[in-house]
Design a protein around this motif. Structure first.
Motif, PDB file in Angstrom:
ATOM      1  N   UNK A  38       8.618  -7.807 -10.574  1.00  0.00           N
ATOM      2  CA  UNK A  38       7.323  -7.600 -11.213  1.00  0.00           C
ATOM      3  C   UNK A  38       6.559  -6.458 -10.558  1.00  0.00           C
ATOM      4  N   UNK A  39       6.764  -6.242  -9.282  1.00  0.00           N
ATOM      5  CA  UNK A  39       6.047  -5.188  -8.571  1.00  0.00           C
ATOM      6  C   UNK A  39       6.426  -3.791  -9.046  1.00  0.00           C
ATOM      7  N   UNK A  40       7.536  -3.674  -9.725  1.00  0.00           N
ATOM      8  CA  UNK A  40       8.008  -2.368 -10.189  1.00  0.00           C
ATOM      9  C   UNK A  40       7.408  -1.958 -11.529  1.00  0.00           C
ATOM     10  N   UNK A  41       6.634  -2.819 -12.175  1.00  0.00           N
ATOM     11  CA  UNK A  41       6.139  -2.543 -13.528  1.00  0.00           C
ATOM     12  C   UNK A  41       5.153  -1.378 -13.537  1.00  0.00           C
ATOM     13  N   UNK A  42       4.149  -1.430 -12.668  1.00  0.00           N
ATOM     14  CA  UNK A  42       3.138  -0.378 -12.636  1.00  0.00           C
ATOM     15  C   UNK A  42       2.385  -0.451 -11.315  1.00  0.00           C
ATOM     16  N   UNK A  43       1.420   0.452 -11.140  1.00  0.00           N
ATOM     17  CA  UNK A  43       0.707   0.532  -9.876  1.00  0.00           C
ATOM     18  C   UNK A  43      -0.093  -0.739  -9.592  1.00  0.00           C
ATOM     19  N   UNK A  44      -0.775  -1.275 -10.608  1.00  0.00           N
ATOM     20  CA  UNK A  44      -1.573  -2.475 -10.382  1.00  0.00           C
ATOM     21  C   UNK A  44      -0.709  -3.686 -10.055  1.00  0.00           C
ATOM     22  N   UNK A  45       0.473  -3.761 -10.673  1.00  0.00           N
ATOM     23  CA  UNK A  45       1.391  -4.849 -10.360  1.00  0.00           C
ATOM     24  C   UNK A  45       1.920  -4.694  -8.936  1.00  0.00           C
ATOM     25  N   UNK A  46       2.176  -3.464  -8.538  1.00  0.00           N
ATOM     26  CA  UNK A  46       2.648  -3.235  -7.175  1.00  0.00           C
ATOM     27  C   UNK A  46       1.620  -3.691  -6.160  1.00  0.00           C
ATOM     28  N   UNK A  47       0.333  -3.390  -6.433  1.00  0.00           N
ATOM     29  CA  UNK A  47      -0.724  -3.796  -5.527  1.00  0.00           C
ATOM     30  C   UNK A  47      -0.869  -5.323  -5.503  1.00  0.00           C
ATOM     31  N   UNK A  48      -0.730  -5.953  -6.688  1.00  0.00           N
ATOM     32  CA  UNK A  48      -0.787  -7.414  -6.733  1.00  0.00           C
ATOM     33  C   UNK A  48       0.368  -8.024  -5.947  1.00  0.00           C
ATOM     34  N   UNK A  49       1.539  -7.413  -6.029  1.00  0.00           N
ATOM     35  CA  UNK A  49       2.681  -7.889  -5.257  1.00  0.00           C
ATOM     36  C   UNK A  49       2.459  -7.748  -3.768  1.00  0.00           C
ATOM     37  N   UNK A  50       1.790  -6.677  -3.367  1.00  0.00           N
ATOM     38  CA  UNK A  50       1.500  -6.467  -1.944  1.00  0.00           C
ATOM     39  C   UNK A  50       0.515  -7.507  -1.422  1.00  0.00           C
ATOM     40  N   UNK A  51      -0.378  -7.989  -2.275  1.00  0.00           N
ATOM     41  CA  UNK A  51      -1.414  -8.924  -1.872  1.00  0.00           C
ATOM     42  C   UNK A  51      -1.018 -10.387  -2.101  1.00  0.00           C
TER      43      UNK A  51
END
Length: 525
Positions: A53-66
């Motif tokens: 899911x983190x690979x979908x877009x920038x906001x998803x990547x940030x959500x994955x980081x958090x």
């Protein structure tokens, strides 16, 4: 641009519809609140799903980081891949996999070549000799998740059950509680981690001593719950862990003083569960606020003392210590599963408020001392541990050298509030064997619910026992017949159904099959 206007543009310019759809989807993703995304990611938990899911877009990547909760699973496939590349030198093998980390936390430019945790496919990169190093994946994932509060790292059961040849163990090292490995990732979550579970690779970990408690106590000051399995734990240098409320050890080897260390350094525990723990030699437990204690000690200790006035639930499944003392004035629910040897000294103090007892032993002397001081018992389970079952639940026969003497059932008449009587398969077998003696019992407590777990050997004996137990006060009969019983399920159920019919609609008969475990759902454990 408003979404309504954007849709109109898409209709008026069909030639760019594909591009507009992509832009529309991207816009929708961007307007999703970060809080909602983070909640979605926390519900994923599985590290593979988080990585994808983190690979979908920038906001998803940030959500994955958090993300605050994650689970990493080491698959059997990783071991097979490691074996395939075991001809290489260890250093070269690890170097070849340094880029083969999971997509979680990897830079965007490397995500296509990164490998996903928990995925059964594609665990090898372009180099035919490279393989995924799971411990590196753990480090890379956790380091990039600075908000982790709950973490579970485990070896899957399929790999757990495999025997690894000694020469391969260094190349396929899955020792998750290795102190050097722990120090690579624990400090990165020291300010946030509250709940941790590590299921180690028993074949490698049980022979290697780990200082995991020392490392966690020094770094994770907000840790509240800890579950450790399949390890050899040295607790000698553990520091104070005042935030800890729940601690579980399962299939673990420890040093002799471990109970003392836990008692001294985790004073605010409310739950302590030791299941299949080897090596304890002694311990004096006096936690001020503990409510639940499970002692499953697999080696004989010299002296164990439990002095916990606040204790509500106690489960003892242990090799009987030479001396065992229990002082628990608030205790309401007790499971007693140990054989008290003649030379052992078992002392129980201030146990006057028991409501439920699960008792499994071939000697019933301790049971009757409990009954004498706890006549308000409402639920009781009785069993003799003489039935052998395989790991798959198959019945293997009756264990030899286990006494099958019946308890003195007339002592149960002291429990005039007894509502539920649950009979285990070992005691039922003893009742079949001692039917003539059982038939002399004239009176039973006025229980209204009878639960029977059986591996019936003789149909006529079973029916005779039931006719002794079925009374007008009974309104529920639950019968669990083992799937491998000598007497078939159909044969006994048809006969019992006829007997129950004489009691009218006031008695409900519920027959079921069982295989591996007994049904204790009516108890508070």
């Amino acid at each position: 641009m408003p979404l309504r206007a954007e849709r109109k543009m898409q209709v008026s310019d069909p030639s760019s519809s594909k591009l507009d759809v992509e832009l529309s989807q991207s816009a929708l993703l961007e307007v999703l609140s970060q809080a909602l995304l983070e909640e979605i990611f926390n519900r994923l938990e599985n590290a593979s799903a988080i990585a994808s899911a983190s690979c979908v877009c920038r906001s998803f990547k940030e959500a994955g980081r958090r993300v605050r909760s994650a689970r990493l699973i080491c698959l059997n496939k990783y071991h097979e891949d490691a074996r395939a590349g075991s001809g290489l030198h260890d250093a070269k093998a690890e170097a070849s996999t340094s880029n083969a980390v999971a997509a979680q936390g990897a830079p965007e430019g490397q995500q296509q070549q990164a490998m996903s945790i928990g995925d059964d496919e594609g665990s090898s990169s372009g180099d035919e000799y490279s393989f995924l190093v799971f411990r590196d994946v753990v480090v890379d994932f956790v380091r990039e998740k600075p908000h982790l509060q709950q973490l579970r790292i485990e070896i899957e059961s399929r790999l757990q059950s495999k025997t690894v040849p000694v020469p391969e163990r260094r190349r396929t090292d899955f020792w998750l509680s290795d102190p050097f490995h722990l120090m690579r990732w624990v400090p990165s979550v020291q300010a946030t981690l509250q709940h941790l579970c590590i299921v180690d690779y028993g074949q490698q970990a049980i022979m290697r001593r780990t200082s995991i408690l020392k490392i966690l106590s020094q770094n994770c000051k907000v840790l509240k719950t800890l579950d450790l399995r399949n390890m050899f734990i040295d607790s000698s240098e553990v520091e104070d862990m005042p935030r800890m409320t729940s601690f579980t050890l399962r299939c673990v080897k420890v040093i002799g003083d471990t109970l003392q260390h836990i008692n001294a350094r985790m004073r605010n525990l409310t739950t302590l569960a030791l299941l299949g723990v080897f090596g304890v030699t002694h311990g004096n437990l006096d936690f001020p606020s503990m409510k639940v204690l499970c002692l499953g000690l697999s080696t004989i200790a010299k002296d164990v003392s439990i002095d916990i006035p606040s204790l509500v639930k106690l489960q003892l499944k242990i090799m009987c210590p030479e001396k065992l003392t229990i002082n628990a004035a608030s205790l309401k629910f007790m499971a007693f599963n140990l054989e008290v040897k003649d030379a052992a000294k078992v002392e129980m103090k201030n146990l006057h408020n028991l409501q439920e007892v699960l008792y499994g032993a071939s000697s019933f002397a301790t049971l009757w001392s409990l009954v004498a001081t706890n006549q308000m018992l409402s639920k009781l389970f009785l069993d003799i541990p003489c039935m052998a079952l395989g790991e798959d639940g198959k019945w293997l026969g009756v264990l030899k050298n286990i006494p099958l003497a019946l308890p003195t059932f007339k002592n149960l008449l002291l429990c005039q509030k007894l509502a539920v009587l649950n009979i285990g398969p070992g005691l039922w077998h003893a009742m079949e064997v001692n039917l003539e003696e059982l038939s002399t019992v004239q009176n039973w407590p006025p229980f209204n619910r009878l639960i029977i777990h059986m591996i019936p050997q003789n149909l006529d004996a079973c029916l005779a026992i039931l006719q002794l137990l079925l009374k007008p006060t009974l309104n529920s009969l639950e019968m669990y017949i083992h799937i491998n019983s000598p007497v078939s399920y159909e044969a006994i159920v048809s006969q019992v159904t006829d007997i129950v019919s004489y009691f009218g609609q006031g008695l409900v008969f519920r027959p079921q099959l069982w295989k591996k475990s007994l049904n204790f759902s009516c108890f508070s454990f």
